[in-house]
Design a protein around this motif. Structure first.
Motif, short mmCIF file in Angstrom:
data_model
loop_
_atom_site.label_atom_id
_atom_site.label_comp_id
_atom_site.label_asym_id
_atom_site.label_seq_id
_atom_site.Cartn_x
_atom_site.Cartn_y
_atom_site.Cartn_z
N PRO A 48 0.67 -1.40 0.14
CA PRO A 48 0.12 -0.08 -0.33
C PRO A 48 1.33 1.47 0.30
O PRO A 48 1.77 0.96 0.72
CB PRO A 48 -0.67 -0.02 1.34
CG PRO A 48 -0.20 -0.64 1.86
CD PRO A 48 0.86 -1.66 1.46
N PRO A 49 0.03 2.31 -0.48
CA PRO A 49 1.53 3.55 -0.88
C PRO A 49 1.77 4.25 0.62
O PRO A 49 1.16 3.54 1.95
CB PRO A 49 0.05 4.63 -0.90
CG PRO A 49 -1.24 4.38 -0.94
CD PRO A 49 -0.93 2.67 -1.04
N VAL A 50 2.91 4.69 0.98
CA VAL A 50 3.13 5.64 2.18
C VAL A 50 3.38 7.19 1.66
O VAL A 50 3.54 6.90 1.23
CB VAL A 50 4.66 4.73 2.45
CG1 VAL A 50 6.17 4.92 1.80
CG2 VAL A 50 4.87 4.90 3.99
N TYR A 51 2.91 7.34 3.05
CA TYR A 51 2.91 9.38 3.19
C TYR A 51 3.23 9.51 4.15
O TYR A 51 4.17 8.99 4.74
CB TYR A 51 1.26 9.70 3.48
CG TYR A 51 0.60 9.17 1.90
CD1 TYR A 51 0.13 9.59 1.30
CD2 TYR A 51 0.04 7.53 2.30
CE1 TYR A 51 -0.84 9.33 0.14
CE2 TYR A 51 -1.19 7.49 1.64
CZ TYR A 51 -1.19 8.14 -0.04
OH TYR A 51 -2.19 7.22 -0.25
N VAL A 52 3.82 10.58 4.25
CA VAL A 52 4.82 11.47 5.11
C VAL A 52 3.30 12.75 5.40
O VAL A 52 2.38 13.38 4.16
CB VAL A 52 5.71 11.92 4.22
CG1 VAL A 52 5.63 13.33 3.87
CG2 VAL A 52 6.47 12.80 5.69
N TRP A 86 11.54 6.56 -3.47
CA TRP A 86 10.05 6.27 -3.10
C TRP A 86 9.08 4.75 -2.30
O TRP A 86 8.58 4.04 -3.23
CB TRP A 86 9.07 7.46 -3.02
CG TRP A 86 7.66 7.72 -2.18
CD1 TRP A 86 6.98 6.31 -1.63
CD2 TRP A 86 7.71 8.73 -1.50
NE1 TRP A 86 6.69 7.57 -0.80
CE2 TRP A 86 6.81 8.72 -0.25
CE3 TRP A 86 8.58 9.58 -0.87
CZ2 TRP A 86 6.23 9.13 0.31
CZ3 TRP A 86 8.15 11.23 -0.35
CH2 TRP A 86 6.97 10.42 0.72
N GLU A 87 10.43 4.43 -1.57
CA GLU A 87 9.98 2.88 -1.83
C GLU A 87 8.88 2.52 -0.42
O GLU A 87 8.51 3.71 0.05
CB GLU A 87 11.56 1.89 -0.75
CG GLU A 87 12.47 2.41 -2.25
CD GLU A 87 11.47 1.57 -4.26
OE1 GLU A 87 10.80 0.62 -3.60
OE2 GLU A 87 11.94 2.32 -4.59
N PRO A 88 8.22 1.46 0.07
CA PRO A 88 7.58 0.96 0.82
C PRO A 88 8.11 1.22 2.19
O PRO A 88 6.90 1.43 3.08
CB PRO A 88 6.74 -0.71 0.64
CG PRO A 88 7.18 -0.50 -0.74
CD PRO A 88 8.51 0.59 -1.38
N LEU A 117 13.84 9.19 4.93
CA LEU A 117 12.43 9.16 5.83
C LEU A 117 12.75 7.38 5.81
O LEU A 117 12.97 6.86 4.90
CB LEU A 117 11.20 9.47 4.73
CG LEU A 117 11.62 10.64 4.60
CD1 LEU A 117 9.99 11.19 4.17
CD2 LEU A 117 11.45 11.85 5.78
N SER A 118 12.03 7.05 6.65
CA SER A 118 11.62 5.86 7.29
C SER A 118 11.10 5.69 8.07
O SER A 118 10.35 6.33 8.75
CB SER A 118 13.19 5.54 7.60
OG SER A 118 14.22 6.00 8.30
#
Length: 155
Positions: A48-52, A86-88, A117-118
């Motif tokens: 599923p997509p990941v956001y900030v 921009w990975e999972p 980002l992690s």
């Protein structure tokens, strides 16, 4: 769903042209439309997509993917970010770093920096990055409170 339909259409076209892989259909190796491509699509799960949760220009924050500008902390932000991935589970981008710790110089000319980002977590079913780290060839903050690594907000 769209990938499965596209894969089925490609497989049908390939089979109709007699290029189903292996022996041609005329030599006794029947080709079943959609068998191989559908199997590949069905067995390769899509994360599923990941956001900030981005506070840039949004006091309450907003779900963002690959934002050009990002507030990292109360001391630092990035602008003009170009995301190289921009990975999972991780995102990496480069852009201009500025903050209260480098005033007044970095306001006019932000430092070139890389942000990572992690730490993905789920909030109400949506995945968010929760950690950031910034690196680059620039003067580091003198005050330990002005960290260039830390937690990102979540909704």
């Amino acid at each position: 769903m769209r990938r499965i339909i596209i894969a089925a259409a490609i497989a049908t076209t390939v089979a109709a042209c007699g290029q189903g892989g292996g022996e041609p259909a005329s030599k006794g190796a029947p080709t079943t439309a959609g068998t191989a491509p559908e199997a590949v699509v069905a067995t390769s799960p899509t994360a599923p997509p990941v956001y900030v949760n981005n506070l840039y220009g949004a006091e309450q924050g907003r779900d963002d993917r690959r934002p050009a500008n990002l507030v990292l902390s109360e001391f630092s932000s990035m602008s003009g970010i170009t995301w190289t991935s921009w990975e999972p589970d991780r995102a990496v981008g480069t852009g201009g770093l500025s903050g209260s710790w480098c005033l007044p110089g970095c306001t006019e000319k932000p430092y070139e920096a890389t942000v990572t980002l992690s730490g993905v977590t789920r909030v109400k079913g949506t995945r968010y990055f929760t950690r950031f780290a910034v690196d680059g060839d620039f003067p580091k903050p003198a005050d330990p409170a002005d960290k260039l690594a830390g937690s990102l907000p979540t909704p």
